[in-house]
Design a protein around this motif. Structure first.
Motif, PDB file in Angstrom:
ATOM      1  N   ALA A  85       0.833  -1.206   0.000  1.00 37.04           N
ATOM      2  CA  ALA A  85       0.000   0.000   0.000  1.00 37.04           C
ATOM      3  C   ALA A  85       0.863   1.251   0.000  1.00 37.04           C
ATOM      4  O   ALA A  85       0.569   2.231  -0.702  1.00 37.04           O
ATOM      5  CB  ALA A  85      -0.937  -0.021   1.201  1.00 37.04           C
ATOM      6  N   ALA A  86       1.975   1.215   0.770  1.00 32.95           N
ATOM      7  CA  ALA A  86       2.869   2.369   0.820  1.00 32.95           C
ATOM      8  C   ALA A  86       3.560   2.575  -0.521  1.00 32.95           C
ATOM      9  O   ALA A  86       3.720   3.716  -0.988  1.00 32.95           O
ATOM     10  CB  ALA A  86       3.898   2.171   1.932  1.00 32.95           C
ATOM     11  N   GLN A  87       3.987   1.464  -1.178  1.00 33.05           N
ATOM     12  CA  GLN A  87       4.662   1.574  -2.470  1.00 33.05           C
ATOM     13  C   GLN A  87       3.728   2.135  -3.542  1.00 33.05           C
ATOM     14  O   GLN A  87       4.129   2.961  -4.367  1.00 33.05           O
ATOM     15  CB  GLN A  87       5.194   0.214  -2.908  1.00 33.05           C
ATOM     16  N   PHE A  88       2.479   1.672  -3.520  1.00 36.77           N
ATOM     17  CA  PHE A  88       1.507   2.130  -4.522  1.00 36.77           C
ATOM     18  C   PHE A  88       0.906   3.484  -4.173  1.00 36.77           C
ATOM     19  O   PHE A  88       0.297   4.130  -5.024  1.00 36.77           O
ATOM     20  CB  PHE A  88       0.379   1.105  -4.665  1.00 36.77           C
ATOM     21  N   GLY A  89       1.027   3.882  -2.915  1.00 40.18           N
ATOM     22  CA  GLY A  89       0.415   5.134  -2.495  1.00 40.18           C
ATOM     23  C   GLY A  89      -1.100   5.051  -2.421  1.00 40.18           C
ATOM     24  O   GLY A  89      -1.800   6.020  -2.728  1.00 40.18           O
ATOM     25  N   VAL A  90      -1.608   3.879  -2.025  1.00 39.04           N
ATOM     26  CA  VAL A  90      -3.056   3.670  -1.937  1.00 39.04           C
ATOM     27  C   VAL A  90      -3.383   3.055  -0.579  1.00 39.04           C
ATOM     28  O   VAL A  90      -2.489   2.672   0.188  1.00 39.04           O
ATOM     29  CB  VAL A  90      -3.554   2.725  -3.057  1.00 39.04           C
ATOM     30  N   GLY A  91      -4.674   2.945  -0.290  1.00 43.36           N
ATOM     31  CA  GLY A  91      -5.102   2.310   0.941  1.00 43.36           C
ATOM     32  C   GLY A  91      -4.998   0.800   0.845  1.00 43.36           C
ATOM     33  O   GLY A  91      -4.948   0.227  -0.252  1.00 43.36           O
ATOM     34  N   ARG A  92      -4.986   0.144   1.999  1.00 45.86           N
ATOM     35  CA  ARG A  92      -4.866  -1.314   2.019  1.00 45.86           C
ATOM     36  C   ARG A  92      -6.078  -1.989   1.381  1.00 45.86           C
ATOM     37  O   ARG A  92      -5.968  -3.084   0.821  1.00 45.86           O
ATOM     38  CB  ARG A  92      -4.672  -1.802   3.451  1.00 45.86           C
ATOM     39  N   ASN A  93      -7.251  -1.327   1.435  1.00 50.90           N
ATOM     40  CA  ASN A  93      -8.439  -1.911   0.801  1.00 50.90           C
ATOM     41  C   ASN A  93      -8.242  -2.044  -0.712  1.00 50.90           C
ATOM     42  O   ASN A  93      -8.688  -3.021  -1.326  1.00 50.90           O
ATOM     43  CB  ASN A  93      -9.681  -1.068   1.093  1.00 50.90           C
ATOM     44  N   SER A  94      -7.567  -1.058  -1.320  1.00 49.87           N
ATOM     45  CA  SER A  94      -7.311  -1.132  -2.759  1.00 49.87           C
ATOM     46  C   SER A  94      -6.350  -2.268  -3.078  1.00 49.87           C
ATOM     47  O   SER A  94      -6.496  -2.961  -4.096  1.00 49.87           O
ATOM     48  CB  SER A  94      -6.728   0.194  -3.259  1.00 49.87           C
ATOM     49  N   VAL A  95      -5.365  -2.485  -2.205  1.00 54.65           N
ATOM     50  CA  VAL A  95      -4.437  -3.592  -2.397  1.00 54.65           C
ATOM     51  C   VAL A  95      -5.177  -4.920  -2.282  1.00 54.65           C
ATOM     52  O   VAL A  95      -4.972  -5.837  -3.084  1.00 54.65           O
ATOM     53  CB  VAL A  95      -3.282  -3.529  -1.376  1.00 54.65           C
ATOM     54  N   ARG A  96      -6.060  -5.023  -1.283  1.00 58.23           N
ATOM     55  CA  ARG A  96      -6.825  -6.267  -1.101  1.00 58.23           C
ATOM     56  C   ARG A  96      -7.703  -6.540  -2.320  1.00 58.23           C
ATOM     57  O   ARG A  96      -7.817  -7.681  -2.767  1.00 58.23           O
ATOM     58  CB  ARG A  96      -7.691  -6.172   0.150  1.00 58.23           C
ATOM     59  N   GLU A  97      -8.338  -5.493  -2.851  1.00 55.67           N
ATOM     60  CA  GLU A  97      -9.184  -5.674  -4.039  1.00 55.67           C
ATOM     61  C   GLU A  97      -8.358  -6.157  -5.221  1.00 55.67           C
ATOM     62  O   GLU A  97      -8.783  -7.044  -5.974  1.00 55.67           O
ATOM     63  CB  GLU A  97      -9.874  -4.350  -4.385  1.00 55.67           C
ATOM     64  N   ALA A  98      -7.167  -5.585  -5.380  1.00 52.77           N
ATOM     65  CA  ALA A  98      -6.295  -6.009  -6.474  1.00 52.77           C
ATOM     66  C   ALA A  98      -5.858  -7.460  -6.286  1.00 52.77           C
ATOM     67  O   ALA A  98      -5.823  -8.237  -7.247  1.00 52.77           O
ATOM     68  CB  ALA A  98      -5.072  -5.093  -6.547  1.00 52.77           C
ATOM     69  N   LEU A  99      -5.527  -7.838  -5.060  1.00 48.87           N
ATOM     70  CA  LEU A  99      -5.099  -9.212  -4.794  1.00 48.87           C
ATOM     71  C   LEU A  99      -6.232 -10.202  -5.050  1.00 48.87           C
ATOM     72  O   LEU A  99      -5.988 -11.318  -5.519  1.00 48.87           O
ATOM     73  CB  LEU A  99      -4.584  -9.340  -3.356  1.00 48.87           C
ATOM     74  N   ARG A 100      -7.456  -9.791  -4.749  1.00 48.38           N
ATOM     75  CA  ARG A 100      -8.604 -10.671  -5.041  1.00 48.38           C
ATOM     76  C   ARG A 100      -8.722 -10.898  -6.546  1.00 48.38           C
ATOM     77  O   ARG A 100      -9.010 -12.009  -7.004  1.00 48.38           O
ATOM     78  CB  ARG A 100      -9.901 -10.072  -4.470  1.00 48.38           C
ATOM     79  N   GLU A 101      -8.528  -9.834  -7.329  1.00 45.07           N
ATOM     80  CA  GLU A 101      -8.601  -9.973  -8.783  1.00 45.07           C
ATOM     81  C   GLU A 101      -7.457 -10.846  -9.300  1.00 45.07           C
ATOM     82  O   GLU A 101      -7.662 -11.696 -10.183  1.00 45.07           O
ATOM     83  CB  GLU A 101      -8.540  -8.597  -9.452  1.00 45.07           C
ATOM     84  N   LEU A 102      -6.273 -10.664  -8.750  1.00 51.01           N
ATOM     85  CA  LEU A 102      -5.134 -11.478  -9.166  1.00 51.01           C
ATOM     86  C   LEU A 102      -5.332 -12.936  -8.789  1.00 51.01           C
ATOM     87  O   LEU A 102      -4.936 -13.849  -9.528  1.00 51.01           O
ATOM     88  CB  LEU A 102      -3.850 -10.936  -8.527  1.00 51.01           C
ATOM     89  N   ASP A 103      -5.974 -13.157  -7.638  1.00 46.91           N
ATOM     90  CA  ASP A 103      -6.279 -14.537  -7.228  1.00 46.91           C
ATOM     91  C   ASP A 103      -7.276 -15.163  -8.191  1.00 46.91           C
ATOM     92  O   ASP A 103      -7.140 -16.335  -8.569  1.00 46.91           O
ATOM     93  CB  ASP A 103      -6.832 -14.537  -5.798  1.00 46.91           C
ATOM     94  N   LEU A 104      -8.280 -14.398  -8.616  1.00 44.98           N
ATOM     95  CA  LEU A 104      -9.263 -14.885  -9.570  1.00 44.98           C
ATOM     96  C   LEU A 104      -8.601 -15.261 -10.893  1.00 44.98           C
ATOM     97  O   LEU A 104      -8.990 -16.239 -11.543  1.00 44.98           O
ATOM     98  CB  LEU A 104     -10.340 -13.820  -9.810  1.00 44.98           C
ATOM     99  N   LEU A 105      -7.575 -14.509 -11.269  1.00 41.85           N
ATOM    100  CA  LEU A 105      -6.849 -14.778 -12.511  1.00 41.85           C
ATOM    101  C   LEU A 105      -5.840 -15.919 -12.359  1.00 41.85           C
ATOM    102  O   LEU A 105      -5.216 -16.330 -13.335  1.00 41.85           O
ATOM    103  CB  LEU A 105      -6.117 -13.512 -12.977  1.00 41.85           C
ATOM    104  N   GLY A 106      -5.702 -16.422 -11.140  1.00 37.74           N
ATOM    105  CA  GLY A 106      -4.764 -17.517 -10.905  1.00 37.74           C
ATOM    106  C   GLY A 106      -3.314 -17.069 -10.852  1.00 37.74           C
ATOM    107  O   GLY A 106      -2.405 -17.888 -11.014  1.00 37.74           O
ATOM    108  N   LEU A 107      -3.077 -15.775 -10.601  1.00 37.94           N
ATOM    109  CA  LEU A 107      -1.716 -15.249 -10.607  1.00 37.94           C
ATOM    110  C   LEU A 107      -1.090 -15.195  -9.225  1.00 37.94           C
ATOM    111  O   LEU A 107       0.139 -15.078  -9.098  1.00 37.94           O
ATOM    112  CB  LEU A 107      -1.692 -13.858 -11.246  1.00 37.94           C
ATOM    113  N   VAL A 108      -1.911 -15.234  -8.183  1.00 38.06           N
ATOM    114  CA  VAL A 108      -1.385 -15.275  -6.810  1.00 38.06           C
ATOM    115  C   VAL A 108      -2.189 -16.278  -6.007  1.00 38.06           C
ATOM    116  O   VAL A 108      -3.306 -16.654  -6.386  1.00 38.06           O
ATOM    117  CB  VAL A 108      -1.441 -13.888  -6.112  1.00 38.06           C
TER     118      VAL A 108
END
Length: 241
Positions: A50-73
């Motif tokens: 979140a600090a590297q991207f300059g966003v809130g942790r909720n945005s990171v969690r949303e991105a990780l959920r999408e990456l998980d759906l894509l099978g990337l994480v």
């Protein structure tokens, strides 16, 4: 594979205004393409990302959920989030619900097959090796034997022949997409329970014509025979859907 932290080269930058989680996903995919992230790497903690991207942790969690759906994480309880190698099954996950809910699923998939598989057959004819020929011949023989004897798993043998056509291309990208397509196709086939195979059916005979064109290393004939075969299959599916 021993887990390791993300490589020093995998550096994320602050995102701009807009849908920030989508920009996080795009940066992650770019790091994968550039080889800065590889399967097995452990991602930094959410707070650090979140600090590297300059966003809130909720945005990171949303991105990780999408990456998980894509099978990337993948998340491992008590260990963290790791980069994973997407499988054909994972590649099809975002489309499966749409296909299952669509009343035109079979027709949609067949349209894609007619656009894609003639090119696969042509490339197989161009790149055919002895090993590819042997695998394709074994799959054809298994399919024809099952059709003639009326034994079980004919549909599986049908799909295996097409999968071996993809493998005969010796092209990793084609093989990956082709395998993913047949993962999805299994779901569609399961809904067409009345479909039957017969030794005299032109759709069944089409496999041998495709095989012979590939064996002759004739790309144009291979594409033509695959296209004619898929036209026959489309007519068969239309009768049972």
């Amino acid at each position: 594979m021993t887990a390791q932290n993300a490589r020093p080269d995998a550096r994320f930058t602050a995102v701009r205004l807009g849908r920030v989680s989508r920009q996080v996903v795009e940066q992650f995919q770019r790091q994968l393409r550039e080889g800065n992230l590889r399967p097995g790497d452990r991602l930094p903690p959410e707070r650090e990302m979140a600090a590297q991207f300059g966003v809130g942790r909720n945005s990171v969690r949303e991105a990780l959920r999408e990456l998980d759906l894509l099978g990337l994480v993948e998340s491992r309880h008590g260990e963290g989030t790791f980069v994973s190698a997407p499988s054909p099954e994972a590649l099809m996950t975002p489309f499966r619900a749409v296909i299952e809910l669509s009343s035109t699923a079979a027709g949609t998939v067949m349209e894609f097959r007619r656009a894609f598989e003639p090119g696969v057959a042509a490339l197989a004819a161009t790149n055919l090796t002895d090993a590819g020929r042997d695998r394709l011949h074994a799959a054809l023989t298994d399919f024809e034997t099952r059709v003639t004897q009326g034994v079980t798993e004919v549909e599986r043998a049908d799909a295996d022949f097409h999968l071996m056509t993809g493998h005969a291309t010796e092209n990793a990208a084609v093989i990956g997409v082709h395998t993913a397509l047949y993962t999805l196709l299994r779901d569609v086939r399961s809904r067409v329970t009345s479909a039957r195979y017969g030794p005299s059916d032109s759709a069944v005979a089409g496999h041998r014509l495709i095989y012979e064109a590939i064996l002759a290393r004739d790309p144009e004939a291979a594409a033509r025979e695959m296209r004619a075969h898929l036209d026959d299959v489309s007519e068969t599916l239309a009768d049972f859907c």
